[in-house]
Write a protein that holds these residues in place. Sequence first.
Motif, mmCIF file in Angstrom:
data_model
loop_
_atom_site.group_PDB
_atom_site.id
_atom_site.type_symbol
_atom_site.label_atom_id
_atom_site.label_comp_id
_atom_site.label_asym_id
_atom_site.label_seq_id
_atom_site.Cartn_x
_atom_site.Cartn_y
_atom_site.Cartn_z
ATOM 1 N N CYS A 91 0.843 -1.205 0.000
ATOM 2 C CA CYS A 91 0.000 0.000 0.000
ATOM 3 C C CYS A 91 0.876 1.252 0.000
ATOM 4 N N TYR A 92 0.445 2.303 -0.689
ATOM 5 C CA TYR A 92 1.315 3.474 -0.846
ATOM 6 C C TYR A 92 1.386 4.328 0.419
ATOM 7 N N ALA A 93 0.421 4.147 1.329
ATOM 8 C CA ALA A 93 0.462 4.886 2.596
ATOM 9 C C ALA A 93 -0.056 3.996 3.720
ATOM 10 N N ASN A 94 0.467 4.225 4.904
ATOM 11 C CA ASN A 94 0.085 3.419 6.075
ATOM 12 C C ASN A 94 -0.036 4.343 7.276
ATOM 13 N N LEU A 95 -1.160 4.211 7.984
ATOM 14 C CA LEU A 95 -1.428 5.086 9.127
ATOM 15 C C LEU A 95 -1.586 4.228 10.383
ATOM 16 N N GLU A 96 -0.643 4.357 11.295
ATOM 17 C CA GLU A 96 -0.710 3.585 12.533
ATOM 18 C C GLU A 96 -1.673 4.288 13.488
ATOM 19 N N CYS A 97 -2.619 3.520 14.025
ATOM 20 C CA CYS A 97 -3.722 4.113 14.795
ATOM 21 C C CYS A 97 -3.928 3.470 16.161
ATOM 22 N N GLU A 98 -4.395 4.303 17.077
ATOM 23 C CA GLU A 98 -4.860 3.817 18.380
ATOM 24 C C GLU A 98 -6.330 4.203 18.544
ATOM 25 N N VAL A 99 -7.097 3.307 19.146
ATOM 26 C CA VAL A 99 -8.497 3.623 19.435
ATOM 27 C C VAL A 99 -8.523 4.610 20.600
ATOM 28 N N VAL A 100 -9.137 5.771 20.394
ATOM 29 C CA VAL A 100 -9.212 6.739 21.486
ATOM 30 C C VAL A 100 -10.624 6.903 22.045
ATOM 31 N N ASP A 101 -11.619 6.381 21.329
ATOM 32 C CA ASP A 101 -12.991 6.482 21.824
ATOM 33 C C ASP A 101 -13.810 5.340 21.232
ATOM 34 N N ALA A 102 -14.338 4.499 22.102
ATOM 35 C CA ALA A 102 -15.149 3.360 21.640
ATOM 36 C C ALA A 102 -16.568 3.455 22.208
ATOM 37 N N ARG A 103 -16.960 4.650 22.626
ATOM 38 C CA ARG A 103 -18.279 4.827 23.228
ATOM 39 C C ARG A 103 -19.418 4.509 22.271
ATOM 40 N N MET A 104 -19.163 4.700 20.973
ATOM 41 C CA MET A 104 -20.218 4.439 20.004
ATOM 42 C C MET A 104 -20.040 3.085 19.321
ATOM 43 N N ALA A 105 -19.173 2.251 19.879
ATOM 44 C CA ALA A 105 -18.943 0.926 19.276
ATOM 45 C C ALA A 105 -20.136 0.008 19.497
ATOM 46 N N ALA A 106 -20.752 0.099 20.674
ATOM 47 C CA ALA A 106 -21.866 -0.812 20.979
ATOM 48 C C ALA A 106 -23.065 -0.522 20.073
ATOM 49 N N LYS A 107 -23.398 0.745 19.920
ATOM 50 C CA LYS A 107 -24.601 1.084 19.152
ATOM 51 C C LYS A 107 -24.384 1.098 17.637
ATOM 52 N N TYR A 108 -23.213 1.641 17.207
ATOM 53 C CA TYR A 108 -22.996 1.849 15.773
ATOM 54 C C TYR A 108 -21.785 1.114 15.200
ATOM 55 N N ASN A 109 -21.091 0.315 16.004
ATOM 56 C CA ASN A 109 -19.821 -0.292 15.564
ATOM 57 C C ASN A 109 -18.828 0.787 15.130
ATOM 58 N N PHE A 110 -18.927 1.935 15.783
ATOM 59 C CA PHE A 110 -18.143 3.109 15.379
ATOM 60 C C PHE A 110 -16.994 3.360 16.361
ATOM 61 N N PHE A 111 -15.786 3.484 15.828
ATOM 62 C CA PHE A 111 -14.597 3.733 16.644
ATOM 63 C C PHE A 111 -13.959 5.056 16.237
ATOM 64 N N VAL A 112 -13.450 5.785 17.209
ATOM 65 C CA VAL A 112 -12.651 6.967 16.898
ATOM 66 C C VAL A 112 -11.180 6.566 17.075
ATOM 67 N N LEU A 113 -10.410 6.724 15.994
ATOM 68 C CA LEU A 113 -8.991 6.359 15.998
ATOM 69 C C LEU A 113 -8.141 7.618 15.950
ATOM 70 N N GLU A 114 -7.000 7.576 16.624
ATOM 71 C CA GLU A 114 -6.018 8.649 16.451
ATOM 72 C C GLU A 114 -4.836 8.095 15.663
ATOM 73 N N VAL A 115 -4.466 8.798 14.612
ATOM 74 C CA VAL A 115 -3.286 8.382 13.838
ATOM 75 C C VAL A 115 -2.047 8.853 14.600
ATOM 76 N N VAL A 116 -1.192 7.917 14.992
ATOM 77 C CA VAL A 116 -0.024 8.270 15.809
ATOM 78 C C VAL A 116 1.272 8.249 15.011
ATOM 79 N N LYS A 117 1.220 7.656 13.827
ATOM 80 C CA LYS A 117 2.405 7.614 12.961
ATOM 81 C C LYS A 117 1.936 7.365 11.534
ATOM 82 N N ALA A 118 2.494 8.106 10.584
ATOM 83 C CA ALA A 118 2.053 7.952 9.196
ATOM 84 C C ALA A 118 3.248 7.754 8.272
#
Lengths: 178, 178
Positions: free
Chosen positions: B117-144
């Motif tokens: 892949c031409y780009a890679n973004l290393e991520c950490e989950v910073v908020d999973a509050r909406m994971a139960a209802k929407y399968n939605f995660f907030v990720l922070e890119v910590v290295k690109a």
Amino acid sequence: MRKRSLPLSQVYRLLEPGPVVMVTSARAGRANVMTLSWHTMMEFEPPLVGCVMSDRNFSFAALKATKECVINIPTAELAKKVVACGNVSGRRVDKFKAFRLTAAPAARVAAPLIAECYANLECEVVDARMAAKYNFFVLEVVKAWIDPEKKNPRTIHHRGRGVFAVDGRTIKLPSRVK
Amino acid sequence: MRKRSLPLSQVYRLLEPGPVVMVTSARAGRANVMTLSWHTMMEFEPPLVGCVMSDRNFSFAALKATKECVINIPTAELAKKVVACGNVSGRRVDKFKAFRLTAAPAARVAAPLIAECYANLECEVVDARMAAKYNFFVLEVVKAWIDPEKKNPRTIHHRGRGVFAVDGRTIKLPSRVK
């Protein structure tokens, strides 16, 4: 209007590719338009769309107050108007007038459709719990319209700083994925 | 690896256009890849990315447990592998092996980078509050990471059912927008 109703089950096919969209709102009889690229599908049906709208935007307050908007999807021919709408605030300018956009009445919400866009998605805010922290709203598409004459709409995808990728060729691969 | 570090302030320019991405995870020494189109930028810097990942996916459990992943961005040349990864589950198949993808070590997370892949973004989950209802995660890119040799990467955008729009021409308009 020559647009036809689009089944809600097909809405994801328009937004999943990540096009720039123009979001319209209306508050106290005053319509506004903003350009937006930070959106994602969240559910197929009923179609849920997550979008981030800066709280510096005039549209943010309208969305919070009215809980309604329309997501309008422009093709490449409208790129100049898309950028123009992003460059000024609805606080100072009537963008429909200034950029010669045609407001058409929606069926389910007070915000207008932009007639020049090939698709229009009437939306209600169904979850604003993440609006305070992330300016993030969950919208439900309650009515969708599409121009049946636009066979291969070429949407635009913002790479930042006014640079857009326009849809090129299409590829089709056997896929079990929806 | 010929990739270079990309300033985190530039990450939005890769994801805002809405490309299909390949998300890698690793759990108990086992790496997996999934194809994903439901993502959006949520903040410029530090870059926050919202993404929806079905709880039927093997990667969902890995992300919940490890709170780490890598967002890998493929170009059109990889379309067949992208679809292949979407068609099978990591429960049954080692996708790196089956589809000849090269796992490279990340700097900040345990999940691997996909070298192709031409780009890679290393991520950490910073908020999973909406994971139960929407399968939605907030990720922070910590290295690109980005491949400096890919001057005009043509990404792909999923229109559903294995149909993809490939980036075509680029247009540049004067814009005050970031």
